[in-house]
Scaffold this motif. Structure first.
Motif, PDB file in Angstrom:
ATOM      1  N   LEU A 316       1.303   8.496   5.289  1.00 30.62           N
ATOM      2  CA  LEU A 316       2.046   7.016   4.883  1.00 30.62           C
ATOM      3  C   LEU A 316       0.536   6.213   5.931  1.00 30.62           C
ATOM      4  O   LEU A 316       0.630   5.539   5.048  1.00 30.62           O
ATOM      5  CB  LEU A 316       3.173   6.851   5.706  1.00 30.62           C
ATOM      6  CG  LEU A 316       4.667   7.305   4.718  1.00 30.62           C
ATOM      7  CD1 LEU A 316       5.706   7.155   6.325  1.00 30.62           C
ATOM      8  CD2 LEU A 316       4.642   6.942   3.625  1.00 30.62           C
ATOM      9  N   ARG A 317      -0.136   6.890   6.792  1.00 27.34           N
ATOM     10  CA  ARG A 317      -0.977   5.519   7.538  1.00 27.34           C
ATOM     11  C   ARG A 317      -2.642   6.601   6.676  1.00 27.34           C
ATOM     12  O   ARG A 317      -3.047   5.309   6.140  1.00 27.34           O
ATOM     13  CB  ARG A 317      -1.535   6.492   9.136  1.00 27.34           C
ATOM     14  CG  ARG A 317      -1.475   5.499   9.824  1.00 27.34           C
ATOM     15  CD  ARG A 317      -2.102   6.239  11.215  1.00 27.34           C
ATOM     16  NE  ARG A 317      -1.282   6.908  11.406  1.00 27.34           N
ATOM     17  CZ  ARG A 317      -0.334   5.734  13.329  1.00 27.34           C
ATOM     18  NH1 ARG A 317      -1.750   5.207  13.863  1.00 27.34           N
ATOM     19  NH2 ARG A 317       0.887   6.075  14.033  1.00 27.34           N
ATOM     20  N   ARG A 318      -2.476   7.583   5.749  1.00 25.24           N
ATOM     21  CA  ARG A 318      -3.328   7.337   5.104  1.00 25.24           C
ATOM     22  C   ARG A 318      -3.690   6.634   3.718  1.00 25.24           C
ATOM     23  O   ARG A 318      -4.484   6.596   3.081  1.00 25.24           O
ATOM     24  CB  ARG A 318      -4.347   9.397   5.129  1.00 25.24           C
ATOM     25  CG  ARG A 318      -4.560   9.885   6.268  1.00 25.24           C
ATOM     26  CD  ARG A 318      -4.998  10.567   5.432  1.00 25.24           C
ATOM     27  NE  ARG A 318      -4.246  12.259   5.079  1.00 25.24           N
ATOM     28  CZ  ARG A 318      -4.524  13.666   3.930  1.00 25.24           C
ATOM     29  NH1 ARG A 318      -4.967  12.977   3.368  1.00 25.24           N
ATOM     30  NH2 ARG A 318      -3.254  13.608   3.483  1.00 25.24           N
ATOM     31  N   THR A 319      -2.045   6.218   3.180  1.00 25.92           N
ATOM     32  CA  THR A 319      -2.082   5.570   2.835  1.00 25.92           C
ATOM     33  C   THR A 319      -2.973   4.012   1.916  1.00 25.92           C
ATOM     34  O   THR A 319      -3.088   3.627   1.500  1.00 25.92           O
ATOM     35  CB  THR A 319      -0.927   4.992   1.839  1.00 25.92           C
ATOM     36  OG1 THR A 319      -0.005   4.905   2.380  1.00 25.92           O
ATOM     37  CG2 THR A 319      -0.570   7.153   1.085  1.00 25.92           C
ATOM     38  N   VAL A 320      -2.431   4.099   3.350  1.00 24.97           N
ATOM     39  CA  VAL A 320      -2.744   2.737   3.575  1.00 24.97           C
ATOM     40  C   VAL A 320      -4.706   2.040   3.279  1.00 24.97           C
ATOM     41  O   VAL A 320      -4.638   1.507   2.612  1.00 24.97           O
ATOM     42  CB  VAL A 320      -2.807   2.212   5.241  1.00 24.97           C
ATOM     43  CG1 VAL A 320      -3.438   0.533   5.759  1.00 24.97           C
ATOM     44  CG2 VAL A 320      -1.364   2.100   5.786  1.00 24.97           C
ATOM     45  N   GLU A 321      -5.354   2.960   3.395  1.00 25.74           N
ATOM     46  CA  GLU A 321      -6.612   2.869   2.943  1.00 25.74           C
ATOM     47  C   GLU A 321      -6.888   3.047   1.308  1.00 25.74           C
ATOM     48  O   GLU A 321      -7.572   2.693   1.135  1.00 25.74           O
ATOM     49  CB  GLU A 321      -7.725   3.484   3.657  1.00 25.74           C
ATOM     50  CG  GLU A 321      -8.338   2.761   5.009  1.00 25.74           C
ATOM     51  CD  GLU A 321      -8.925   1.319   4.370  1.00 25.74           C
ATOM     52  OE1 GLU A 321      -8.723   1.414   4.059  1.00 25.74           O
ATOM     53  OE2 GLU A 321      -7.929   0.589   5.940  1.00 25.74           O
ATOM     54  N   ALA A 322      -6.832   4.010   1.226  1.00 24.81           N
ATOM     55  CA  ALA A 322      -6.614   4.979   0.559  1.00 24.81           C
ATOM     56  C   ALA A 322      -6.138   3.966  -1.235  1.00 24.81           C
ATOM     57  O   ALA A 322      -6.388   4.152  -2.252  1.00 24.81           O
ATOM     58  CB  ALA A 322      -6.027   6.793   0.210  1.00 24.81           C
ATOM     59  N   HIS A 323      -4.842   3.066  -1.102  1.00 25.49           N
ATOM     60  CA  HIS A 323      -4.062   2.960  -1.683  1.00 25.49           C
ATOM     61  C   HIS A 323      -4.390   1.216  -2.000  1.00 25.49           C
ATOM     62  O   HIS A 323      -3.303   0.495  -2.436  1.00 25.49           O
ATOM     63  CB  HIS A 323      -2.619   3.200  -1.855  1.00 25.49           C
ATOM     64  CG  HIS A 323      -2.451   5.034  -1.941  1.00 25.49           C
ATOM     65  ND1 HIS A 323      -1.067   5.118  -2.187  1.00 25.49           N
ATOM     66  CD2 HIS A 323      -3.208   6.223  -2.144  1.00 25.49           C
ATOM     67  CE1 HIS A 323      -1.556   6.236  -1.971  1.00 25.49           C
ATOM     68  NE2 HIS A 323      -2.445   6.877  -2.017  1.00 25.49           N
ATOM     69  N   ARG A 324      -5.438   1.313  -1.909  1.00 26.56           N
ATOM     70  CA  ARG A 324      -5.752  -0.165  -1.970  1.00 26.56           C
ATOM     71  C   ARG A 324      -6.018  -0.687  -3.761  1.00 26.56           C
ATOM     72  O   ARG A 324      -6.924   0.122  -4.062  1.00 26.56           O
ATOM     73  CB  ARG A 324      -6.791  -0.876  -0.930  1.00 26.56           C
ATOM     74  CG  ARG A 324      -6.629  -0.846   0.372  1.00 26.56           C
ATOM     75  CD  ARG A 324      -7.123  -1.299   1.623  1.00 26.56           C
ATOM     76  NE  ARG A 324      -7.373  -2.472   1.690  1.00 26.56           N
ATOM     77  CZ  ARG A 324      -8.021  -3.422   2.312  1.00 26.56           C
ATOM     78  NH1 ARG A 324      -9.123  -2.065   3.429  1.00 26.56           N
ATOM     79  NH2 ARG A 324      -8.808  -4.157   2.660  1.00 26.56           N
ATOM     80  N   VAL A 325      -6.385  -2.035  -3.784  1.00 21.55           N
ATOM     81  CA  VAL A 325      -6.485  -2.141  -5.485  1.00 21.55           C
ATOM     82  C   VAL A 325      -7.461  -3.022  -5.213  1.00 21.55           C
ATOM     83  O   VAL A 325      -8.602  -2.951  -6.595  1.00 21.55           O
ATOM     84  CB  VAL A 325      -4.883  -2.920  -5.804  1.00 21.55           C
ATOM     85  CG1 VAL A 325      -5.912  -3.085  -7.603  1.00 21.55           C
ATOM     86  CG2 VAL A 325      -4.310  -1.343  -5.879  1.00 21.55           C
ATOM     87  N   PHE A 326      -7.124  -4.461  -4.465  1.00 22.42           N
ATOM     88  CA  PHE A 326      -8.449  -5.474  -4.902  1.00 22.42           C
ATOM     89  C   PHE A 326      -9.921  -5.280  -3.663  1.00 22.42           C
ATOM     90  O   PHE A 326     -10.129  -6.404  -3.764  1.00 22.42           O
ATOM     91  CB  PHE A 326      -7.049  -7.084  -5.188  1.00 22.42           C
ATOM     92  CG  PHE A 326      -6.789  -6.813  -5.742  1.00 22.42           C
ATOM     93  CD1 PHE A 326      -6.970  -6.719  -7.292  1.00 22.42           C
ATOM     94  CD2 PHE A 326      -5.536  -6.554  -5.883  1.00 22.42           C
ATOM     95  CE1 PHE A 326      -6.326  -7.364  -8.512  1.00 22.42           C
ATOM     96  CE2 PHE A 326      -4.151  -6.530  -7.083  1.00 22.42           C
ATOM     97  CZ  PHE A 326      -4.697  -7.083  -8.100  1.00 22.42           C
TER      98      PHE A 326
END
Ligand code: HEM
Length: 359
Positions: A316-326
């Motif tokens: 979950l912590r890694r999604t903070v950076e990886a899953h950004r859109v804008f």
């Protein structure tokens, strides 16, 4: 026919019958399970509202021609998205009143269900513009494999459809004033950027208290800044960054967004500026939620794996950076220069970007 009542209108009988405690079913009712269920259900209701707002923004901004009046409406809906996201963030505080030990009273009964199966959350991500290639994988599986057939279909449809990122990008590309014939903005901007960076260089070189090593390091950093700025002026450099995944917006869309941010004091550019800022906020709030959720998971289950089988808080912590859109809109700040260095707009263009009242 009976009159409409509060309860009938809101279908409260049905709604309030939707909280079934798994712990009660096995004869060991856990006090905090009701809080756990209601928190998730309210999230899903808000997700439904968020999807509704984003659909409306997509319809407005996805049109071939976007009227200025409509931009204001799209902005209004996006501001509502941001307001709802704040509630979603605050709800974490409520759920955190459940302690890890209380959670253990019923956690095992939830396996293998998981928030990972929230179809609305996945639709939301897809409608915003999160790409499959960005998604972190766990257990070597695609993200939709944990969904049932109906959910999988709605999530796939959201992935196929044009996203908010796509429609905003297309709208930016159509921004009319970026290449105005009588205003060579980019030549002047480039000269002023060079002046600004030359001044920085002179300051570093003249700083007597710096050691040679520190000065060299600062000059190298400045050289990197110059390189970054070059990507604004040279499409091939920009495209190289894009190919390396460091930029997502097309070059013309990027230039338009930068112009909007630089000349946002012009009345006509107010709404576009606020719209881009709202997208930054949407992305920021989603990242904050991801991080808060990851921290909550950490304090609730420590280093245990999730009920959905992931590495839990680490994934979950890694999604903070990886899953950004804008992200590109955040990075625009790199290229802003002080108002005092902004090339002056030709009077005619300035007039066009103002509000005019014809009596
Ligand atoms: C005690 C509280 C919670 C715990 C311990 C928890 C735990 C987890 C874990 C471990 C995952 C990773 C997937 C897995 O292996 O299961 C996950 C994913 C997820 N959870 Fe939670 N969660 C909690 C509360 C919530 C709440 C209130 C929501 C609100 C809807 C939520 C929504 C999600 C979503 C959407 C995902 C997927 C995230 C992604 O893949 O980026 N969770 N959760």
């Amino acid at each position: 026919m009976s009159l409409l009542s509060y309860g009938k209108y809101l279908k409260l009988r049905e709604l309030l019958a939707c909280q079934e405690l798994e712990s009660a079913k096995v004869g060991r009712p856990a006090h905090d399970e009701l809080l756990f269920i209601i928190t998730h259900q309210t999230y899903e209701l808000w997700f439904k509202q968020l999807l509704h707002e984003i659909e409306a923004v997509l319809a407005i901004m996805g049109a071939d021609f976007v009227n200025e009046r409509d931009v204001g409406r799209a902005l209004h809906y996006l501001e509502r998205v941001v307001a709802i996201q704040k509630v979603l963030l605050d709800q974490i505080d409520v759920l955190e009143t459940m302690t890890p030990l209380d959670f253990l009273d019923f956690r095992n009964l939830l396996t293998p269900s998981s928030g990972f199966q929230s179809a609305q959350f996945r639709q939301l991500e897809n409608k915003l513009g999160l790409r499959r290639t960005q998604r972190l994988r766990y257990n070597e599986a695609e993200y939709e494999t944990s969904l049932d057939a109906a959910d999988s279909a709605s999530v796939a449809a959201a992935e196929r459809a044009v996203s908010l990122f796509d429609v905003i990008e297309a709208w930016l590309v159509r921004t009319p004033f970026v290449r105005s014939s009588e205003f060579d903005f980019w030549r002047e901007y480039r000269a002023n950027v060079a002046r600004m960076l030359d001044e920085d260089q002179a300051t570093i070189e003249g700083r007597a208290q710096l050691s040679d090593m520190a000065r060299r390091a600062q000059l190298e950093e400045l050289a990197r800044t110059r390189e970054t700025f070059d990507s604004v002026f040279e499409p091939t450099k920009y495209e190289a960054l894009r190919a390396a995944g460091q930029r997502r917006l097309s070059y013309p869309a990027f230039l338009a967004a930068l112009m909007i941010m630089l000349y946002r004091d012009e009345p006509i550019l107010q709404n576009p500026f606020r719209l881009l800022t709202a997208l930054v906020e949407v992305d920021q709030n989603l990242s904050l939620w991801r991080y808060r959720h990851a921290l909550m998971v950490h304090r609730m289950i420590g280093a245990k794996i999730g009920t959905g089988g992931s590495s839990g808080q680490e994934y979950l912590r890694r999604t903070v950076e990886a899953h950004r859109v804008f992200l590109d809109f955040f990075n625009l700040a790199t290229f802003l220069i002080p108002r005092s260095l902004l090339p002056a707009l030709p009077p005619e263009l300035r007039e066009q970007l103002g509000f005019r009242w014809h009596a």
